[in-house]
Scaffold this active site. Structure first.
Site, PDB file in Angstrom:
ATOM      1  N   GLU A 463       0.838  -1.231   0.100  1.00 48.66           N
ATOM      2  CA  GLU A 463      -0.027  -0.015  -0.009  1.00 48.66           C
ATOM      3  C   GLU A 463       0.960   1.254   0.159  1.00 48.66           C
ATOM      4  O   GLU A 463       0.620   2.389  -0.619  1.00 48.66           O
ATOM      5  CB  GLU A 463      -0.856   0.211   1.094  1.00 48.66           C
ATOM      6  CG  GLU A 463      -1.844  -1.122   1.146  1.00 48.66           C
ATOM      7  CD  GLU A 463      -2.708  -1.286  -0.097  1.00 48.66           C
ATOM      8  OE1 GLU A 463      -2.821  -0.324  -1.023  1.00 48.66           O
ATOM      9  OE2 GLU A 463      -3.223  -2.634  -0.318  1.00 48.66           O
ATOM     10  N   HIS A 469       3.430   6.412  -5.192  1.00 50.22           N
ATOM     11  CA  HIS A 469       2.861   6.829  -6.893  1.00 50.22           C
ATOM     12  C   HIS A 469       2.190   8.061  -6.766  1.00 50.22           C
ATOM     13  O   HIS A 469       2.302   8.851  -7.513  1.00 50.22           O
ATOM     14  CB  HIS A 469       2.139   5.643  -7.315  1.00 50.22           C
ATOM     15  CG  HIS A 469       2.062   5.368  -8.770  1.00 50.22           C
ATOM     16  ND1 HIS A 469       1.296   4.460  -9.485  1.00 50.22           N
ATOM     17  CD2 HIS A 469       2.682   6.045  -9.824  1.00 50.22           C
ATOM     18  CE1 HIS A 469       1.510   4.475 -10.673  1.00 50.22           C
ATOM     19  NE2 HIS A 469       2.285   5.448 -10.945  1.00 50.22           N
TER      20      HIS A 469
END
Ligand SMILES: [Zn+2]
Length: 678
Positions: A463, A469
């Site tokens: 996660e 990202h």
């Protein structure tokens, strides 16, 4: 303006948000968006990037900002009133999105920007325009009025059918239970599973133990119950759910629902000019063609087959008897315990949550040249929530992160990353990204901190990969910043990539230490843990390939009735599977990923992204696992560009060549030599 959802100046005021704020805020923002779209269109004469795309991006950003805290609170602090408010907004948002998708004026204006200005814009801007035009087409904007209306009606019907599929599956799951009076039948099962079964019986006013098809109960029976007849009974009930077979035969049958879904998907694809739904699905993905996806999956199956057969044979030898479908999980667990002598419960004390988080942040800092530091006091939704600043090497703020690690009531299960605020630099609107990282780990008890299993550690890395990202993006336009605009089959690249580090001895040493003594994880336990990573990995590979190949072939076939669906699955299994499947097995009737969720003709994405992530990680195997230059390159080529660069181009920029599946097989411990001997 007393509605906290409409105040988007800073971070959300979570503690002030009430269910009664939700509908008025969403209605107000949508109304404003609708009016603004027309104003922007009228003023954009002629339409250009700056007068059309930039203000529309700002509108989407505004809508996303109002909705993000609602979606988040609905998931982590779910109450009846909030759920009602949330559900009431879903059709409003979906209406708005189809209206915009079929908005001809907008579509023409985007076309005009690309045609007139395309040469002068950057590659990222051109990709945003091209993606937008593609999505207009896939919403049916260019169709004549008749087919356009039909397309909209099909989409609406499909959303209802997807919900119906899920309802049937849920109802079938809940309709079955087996009440056991003789405790001896539960022999082998973990204590907490028995305790839950006892409470399930008690809650219904019954004596004994109620075994149900809730996954944790089903899983505990299949892996641990020594009573073979009991395992068979639960297996039959599980694999016939929502079908014409088994104990609830015909009562919640998804057969006709699947047939309707496949027929309508095929019709929608044909209206848009595709040969079948698989082609339509791939129009937004990284994989170029249905043939490429099939070839990819068949290749993985071929290379994994010998190893998978050997793994199954090892279970058979260990069991010393022929294995039926309901024996495999049970004997596999026994073999695992025997072979690795490692258990989650022994490892937990070495992974206190704070230490794991510090080690994770430290690893990310070394790899990507960032710093993660405490963010100070902010308004949150729960005392457990953590808040952090993500800084660049020079101290500049890149974004913020909320963490919410522990299981509690009113919180959805599982683990996920979600967007709180997206990065936007649009002149009038400037925002840095903010992410939510949510898990359901075992909470602290008394003076004992939260202790993680190694599985939990891997989940946390996964996660956090998604978070990076989102947080490290350099893209200024929200529709391509972070994970937005990234092809579905590439979005798991950063997350699966980061998982690999959670298996590396150097990283594990940095994350671990006994919560009382701070004593490091003993070397023998570390070795056993790492050795157990690839237990039955070839069998798992074939199982995923079987589902993925079935999914893509099904959507290539077009309209099929339930018998046709079952026949297709049987055909795939004859080619791919090594484990036995009885004739009454109706897996397809419960495959909600592709009939209820968003994975239709896209289930292969899991394996696809795993090839990318394994191959990306192989660079670190070559250069040294914590190599800063390789990490910086991953940051620049993958994490920073988000959806502004085509996923394949981004990968090639990072790795210097297209992805190769060998790295995945090697990481999974499936030897290429064994495969080629077949
Ligand atoms: Zn993920």
């Amino acid at each position: 303006m007393n509605n906290p959802l409409l105040d988007t100046a800073g971070l959300p005021a979570f503690s002030r948000i009430r269910p009664q704020h939700v509908q008025p805020a969403v209605r107000a923002v949508l109304e404003e968006c609708r009016a603004q779209v027309e104003t922007i269109l009228a003023a954009a004469q002629p339409p250009r990037w700056d007068n059309l795309v930039v203000p529309l991006e700002a509108l989407d950003h505004r809508l996303a900002r109002a909705w993000a805290p609602v979606g988040h609170l609905n998931a982590v602090q779910n109450t009846e009133a909030l759920r009602e408010a949330y559900n009431a907004c879903l059709p409003l948002l979906s209406d708005y999105s189809s209206e915009m998708g079929q908005h001809e004026g907008l579509f023409r204006a985007f076309e005009c920007v690309l045609a007139e200005e395309g040469d002068r814009l950057g590659a990222g801007q051109r990709k945003i325009l091209a993606d937008a035009l593609r999505d207009f087409h896939l919403s049916g904007v260019a169709l004549p009025p008749g087919p356009r209306e039909r397309f909209r009606a099909i989409m609406l019907e499909l959303s209802t059918l997807g919900a119906k599929f899920e309802e049937n599956l849920l109802d079938a799951t809940q309709a079955w239970r087996l009440v056991v009076q003789d405790e001896a039948r539960l022999a082998g099962m973990p204590e907490d599973a028995c305790e839950r079964a006892r409470q399930a019986a008690k809650a219904r006013g019954l004596d004994g133990w109620a075994l149900t098809l809730d996954f944790p109960c089903y899983h505990a029976v299949m892996c641990h119950a020594t009573d073979r007849a009991l395992r068979r009974e639960l297996y039959v009930a599980w694999v016939t759910r929502a079908s014409e077979n088994g104990p609830t035969a015909g009562r919640f049958d998804n057969g006709p629902v699947m047939a309707d879904i496949l027929r309508l998907r095929h019709e929608a694809a044909e209206i848009l000019g595709f040969a079948n739904y698989a082609e339509l699905s791939l129009a937004t993905k990284m994989a170029a063609s249905v043939g490429e996806v099939r070839g990819f999956l068949e290749d993985l199956a071929r290379r994994s087959r010998v190893a998978a057969e050997a793994e199954l044979e090892a279970v058979r030898q260990f069991a010393g008897q022929p294995l039926e479908a309901w024996d495999i999980a049970f004997w596999s667990e026994r073999l695992r315990e025997h072979a690795y002598e490692v258990s989650d419960e022994e490892l937990r004390p070495y992974f206190p949550a704070d230490r794991v988080m510090a080690g994770l942040f430290d690893t990310a800092a070394q790899l990507f040249g960032i710093r993660v530091v405490t963010g100070g006091a902010v308004d949150t939704w729960h005392p457990d929530v953590g808040f952090f600043r993500i800084e660049d090497a020079d101290g500049a703020l890149l974004g913020n992160l909320y963490t919410d690690l522990y299981a509690r009531e009113q919180k959805r299960g599982g683990a996920w990353m979600d967007e709180c605020v997206g990065r936007a630099r649009l002149g009038s609107v400037n925002a840095l990204p903010v992410a939510f990282l949510v898990c359901n780990f075992m909470p602290p008890v008394g003076d004992r901190p939260g202790l993680l299993s190694h599985d939990d550690v891997v989940t946390l890395f996964h996660e956090f990969g998604h978070c990076l990202h989102h947080l490290l993006t350099r893209v200024d336009w929200p529709s391509a910043a972070g994970i937005n605009g990234v092809a579905w089959d590439a979005v798991e690249l950063p997350s699966q990539f980061l998982e690999n580090f959670a298996w590396h001895p150097e990283v594990i040493e940095r994350l671990s230490g006994h919560f009382r003594s701070s004593e490091p994880l003993p070397r023998v336990m570390l070795d056993r843990l790492i050795a157990s990573r690839n237990f039955q990995s070839a069998m798992q590979m074939l199982r995923q390939v079987e589902f993925a190949l079935f999914d893509i072939r099904l959507h290539e076939r077009g309209a099929l009735d339930a018998a046709g669906v079952v026949a297709e699955l049987d055909a795939v299994r004859r080619e791919i599977a090594v484990v036995p499947y009885p004739d009454f097995n109706r897996f397809a009737h419960g495959f909600s990923h592709i009939f209820g969720g968003g994975y239709a003709a896209g289930y292969y994405s899991y394996k696809w992204a795993e090839v990318l992530s394994a191959d990306a990680f192989s660079l670190f195997e070559e250069c040294g696992v914590l190599d800063a230059a390789a990490g910086r390159r991953f940051r620049e080529c993958i994490l920073e560009v988000g959806g502004s660069v085509d996923a394949m181009e981004a990968f090639i920029a990072f790795r210097g060549r297209p992805p190769q599946p060998g790295a995945l097989l090697r990481l999974a411990g499936i030897s290429e030599d064994t495969a080629s001997a077949a």
